[in-house]
Motif scaffolding. Structure first.
Motif, PDB file in Angstrom:
ATOM      1  N   LEU A   1       0.825  -1.205   0.000  1.00  0.00           N
ATOM      2  CA  LEU A   1       0.000   0.000   0.000  1.00  0.00           C
ATOM      3  C   LEU A   1       0.860   1.256   0.000  1.00  0.00           C
ATOM      4  O   LEU A   1       0.590   2.218  -0.734  1.00  0.00           O
ATOM      5  CB  LEU A   1      -0.923   0.005   1.227  1.00  0.00           C
ATOM      6  CG  LEU A   1      -2.132  -0.934   1.178  1.00  0.00           C
ATOM      7  CD1 LEU A   1      -2.814  -0.970   2.539  1.00  0.00           C
ATOM      8  CD2 LEU A   1      -3.114  -0.490   0.102  1.00  0.00           C
TER       9      LEU A   1
ATOM     10  N   LYS B   1       2.416   1.785  -3.235  1.00  0.00           N
ATOM     11  CA  LYS B   1       1.435   2.270  -4.204  1.00  0.00           C
ATOM     12  C   LYS B   1       1.274   3.794  -4.095  1.00  0.00           C
ATOM     13  O   LYS B   1       1.094   4.482  -5.108  1.00  0.00           O
ATOM     14  CB  LYS B   1       0.098   1.572  -3.975  1.00  0.00           C
ATOM     15  CG  LYS B   1      -0.901   1.741  -5.112  1.00  0.00           C
ATOM     16  CD  LYS B   1      -2.129   0.866  -4.904  1.00  0.00           C
ATOM     17  CE  LYS B   1      -3.127   1.043  -6.041  1.00  0.00           C
ATOM     18  NZ  LYS B   1      -4.341   0.210  -5.839  1.00  0.00           N
ATOM     19  N   VAL B   2       1.343   4.319  -2.874  1.00  0.00           N
ATOM     20  CA  VAL B   2       1.312   5.775  -2.689  1.00  0.00           C
ATOM     21  C   VAL B   2       2.508   6.406  -3.394  1.00  0.00           C
ATOM     22  O   VAL B   2       2.378   7.392  -4.138  1.00  0.00           O
ATOM     23  CB  VAL B   2       1.320   6.137  -1.184  1.00  0.00           C
ATOM     24  CG1 VAL B   2       1.490   7.641  -0.996  1.00  0.00           C
ATOM     25  CG2 VAL B   2       0.030   5.672  -0.517  1.00  0.00           C
TER      26      VAL B   2
ATOM     27  N   GLN C   1       2.167   6.250  -7.201  1.00  0.00           N
ATOM     28  CA  GLN C   1       1.201   7.192  -7.766  1.00  0.00           C
ATOM     29  C   GLN C   1       1.769   8.605  -7.810  1.00  0.00           C
ATOM     30  O   GLN C   1       1.648   9.301  -8.826  1.00  0.00           O
ATOM     31  CB  GLN C   1      -0.098   7.179  -6.947  1.00  0.00           C
ATOM     32  CG  GLN C   1      -1.129   8.195  -7.443  1.00  0.00           C
ATOM     33  CD  GLN C   1      -2.519   7.938  -6.921  1.00  0.00           C
ATOM     34  OE1 GLN C   1      -3.317   7.285  -7.568  1.00  0.00           O
ATOM     35  NE2 GLN C   1      -2.816   8.472  -5.746  1.00  0.00           N
TER      36      GLN C   1
ATOM     37  N   SER D   1      -3.270  11.276  -2.405  1.00  0.00           N
ATOM     38  CA  SER D   1      -3.012   9.837  -2.373  1.00  0.00           C
ATOM     39  C   SER D   1      -3.373   9.198  -1.041  1.00  0.00           C
ATOM     40  O   SER D   1      -3.634   7.999  -0.980  1.00  0.00           O
ATOM     41  CB  SER D   1      -1.542   9.564  -2.695  1.00  0.00           C
ATOM     42  OG  SER D   1      -1.233   9.991  -4.011  1.00  0.00           O
TER      43      SER D   1
ATOM     44  N   ARG E   1      -6.288   9.408  -7.454  1.00  0.00           N
ATOM     45  CA  ARG E   1      -7.329   8.885  -6.577  1.00  0.00           C
ATOM     46  C   ARG E   1      -6.695   8.408  -5.277  1.00  0.00           C
ATOM     47  O   ARG E   1      -5.553   7.931  -5.279  1.00  0.00           O
ATOM     48  CB  ARG E   1      -8.075   7.734  -7.258  1.00  0.00           C
ATOM     49  CG  ARG E   1      -8.839   8.145  -8.504  1.00  0.00           C
ATOM     50  CD  ARG E   1      -9.989   9.092  -8.154  1.00  0.00           C
ATOM     51  NE  ARG E   1     -10.728   9.501  -9.352  1.00  0.00           N
ATOM     52  CZ  ARG E   1     -10.502  10.618 -10.024  1.00  0.00           C
ATOM     53  NH1 ARG E   1      -9.514  11.428  -9.629  1.00  0.00           N
ATOM     54  NH2 ARG E   1     -11.208  10.937 -11.088  1.00  0.00           N
TER      55      ARG E   1
ATOM     56  N   VAL F   1      -5.255   6.280  -2.494  1.00  0.00           N
ATOM     57  CA  VAL F   1      -4.827   4.894  -2.307  1.00  0.00           C
ATOM     58  C   VAL F   1      -5.354   4.375  -0.970  1.00  0.00           C
ATOM     59  O   VAL F   1      -5.676   3.201  -0.825  1.00  0.00           O
ATOM     60  CB  VAL F   1      -3.292   4.797  -2.354  1.00  0.00           C
ATOM     61  CG1 VAL F   1      -2.810   3.385  -2.033  1.00  0.00           C
ATOM     62  CG2 VAL F   1      -2.773   5.237  -3.720  1.00  0.00           C
ATOM     63  N   LEU F   2      -5.455   5.290   0.005  1.00  0.00           N
ATOM     64  CA  LEU F   2      -5.910   4.958   1.349  1.00  0.00           C
ATOM     65  C   LEU F   2      -6.943   5.983   1.796  1.00  0.00           C
ATOM     66  O   LEU F   2      -6.944   7.130   1.335  1.00  0.00           O
ATOM     67  CB  LEU F   2      -4.729   4.978   2.334  1.00  0.00           C
ATOM     68  CG  LEU F   2      -3.648   3.918   2.142  1.00  0.00           C
ATOM     69  CD1 LEU F   2      -2.343   4.387   2.761  1.00  0.00           C
ATOM     70  CD2 LEU F   2      -4.077   2.613   2.779  1.00  0.00           C
TER      71      LEU F   2
END
Length: 326
Positions: free
Chosen positions: A15, A18-19, A22, A67, A205, A207-208
């Motif tokens: 996760l 992924k931040v 992005q 993010s 968008r 991520v969390l």
């Protein structure tokens, strides 16, 4: 030993990566800086970004806020900005015959203080309580700030006109000081191609969710730090206090900041325990802006960062016991 706390996320590393991934699609070629920003935000720390105008500091902050699903407000600092413009003000309501607090932009989860060193010192000081206590006081009434509360400030290099240097006490409240620098040619070319199509943050968008980010902050705080590593951090701070090039070494707050940042980096690396590389990787970003070189060192071109690097090279790295890294 590792904390026996129950963790919501079995594998937070994907996760968090992924931040970073992005944001890297918007701010090109600066993955290391982005990762350090995520580390600082993960342990609830504030970030000072110093660089020349136009290299993407504001874009970086907007992308990070988007993010992690947090509302974002920007404060443009100018010499005529007043403290009440930041914290909010009590407004008289004729209907009720009483004063009602109207919150300022500081009452948001992620706040960008753009060009902080263009604000007058009394306005700069309006950020201090928020940075340290996570609250603000207006007309004698204390208002708690949201969780998380993250201040990311930018400043122009101090040799630019119309700037007011931040005092040492305020610099000490920033967990890290980072610099983006110019992108390489490939990164700048990719940026131009992306800007032809749309505004770079339009398709970002979360991520969390904000609540999930707060939980990840709690998990970072629960990462295990062996006694020998705490002693290692203390020894690094002590080495800066003895360094002949410095008249002001790292404060105890700096030691605490380095430990918390190391915990967050360990979580980003997929570990629930800190290793020496976490500390070494972050020492300069956490310590350097808090140190004051003597005039002779500045004249000779020796920086606070080089003093931190010398401290890291001189302090022996501890050997962890097996029990500390199970």
């Amino acid at each position: 030993m590792i904390s026996n706390r129950t963790f919501l996320f079995d594998q937070p590393q994907p996760l968090l990566n992924k931040v970073v991934d992005q944001v890297s699609k918007v701010v090109f070629g600066k993955r290391d800086v982005i990762e350090k920003c995520v580390v600082a935000m993960l342990c609830g720390g504030h970030i000072l970004l110093e660089d020349v105008p136009g290299v993407g500091k504001t874009l970086l902050v907007r992308s990070l806020a988007a993010s992690i699903g947090c509302e974002y407000k920007r404060i443009q600092c100018t010499p005529d900005l007043m403290p009440s413009d930041i914290t909010g003000v009590s407004v008289f309501k004729p209907q009720s015959g009483s004063f009602e607090f109207s919150p300022g932009p500081l009452m948001n989860p992620v706040v960008l203080a753009d060009e902080l060193n263009r604000a007058l010192p009394r306005t700069q000081s309006a950020f201090l309580e928020a940075m340290e206590e996570k609250s603000i006081t207006v007309d004698g009434i204390t208002h708690e700030l949201p969780e998380p509360f993250l201040l990311l400030a930018t400043q122009n290099p101090l040799d630019h006109e119309g700037t007011f240097p931040l005092p040492e006490a305020q610099l000490d409240r920033f967990l890290m000081k980072l610099s983006l620098g110019y992108p390489d040619q490939a990164g700048e070319s990719a940026m131009l191609e992306r800007h032809l199509q749309r505004r770079p943050t339009d398709k970002l968008r979360p991520v969390l969710l904000q609540e999930e980010w707060v939980e990840l902050q709690h998990e970072a705080a629960a990462v295990s730090v062996d006694d020998s590593l705490r002693e290692y951090i203390v020894s690094l701070a002590a080495a800066t206090r003895r360094h002949p090039d410095l008249r002001l070494g790292a404060s105890p707050r700096a030691s605490s900041a380095l430990m918390r940042a190391s915990q967050a980096r360990a979580l980003m690396q997929g570990r629930r325990y800190v290793v020496p590389d976490d500390i070494k990787n972050l020492a300069a970003a956490v310590f350097a802006h808090r140190l004051l070189p003597v005039p002779e060192a500045r004249m000779a071109g020796r920086s606070a960062r080089s003093a931190v690097e010398a401290a890291v090279a001189s302090v022996p790295i501890p050997v962890l016991r097996f029990a500390a890294i199970r």
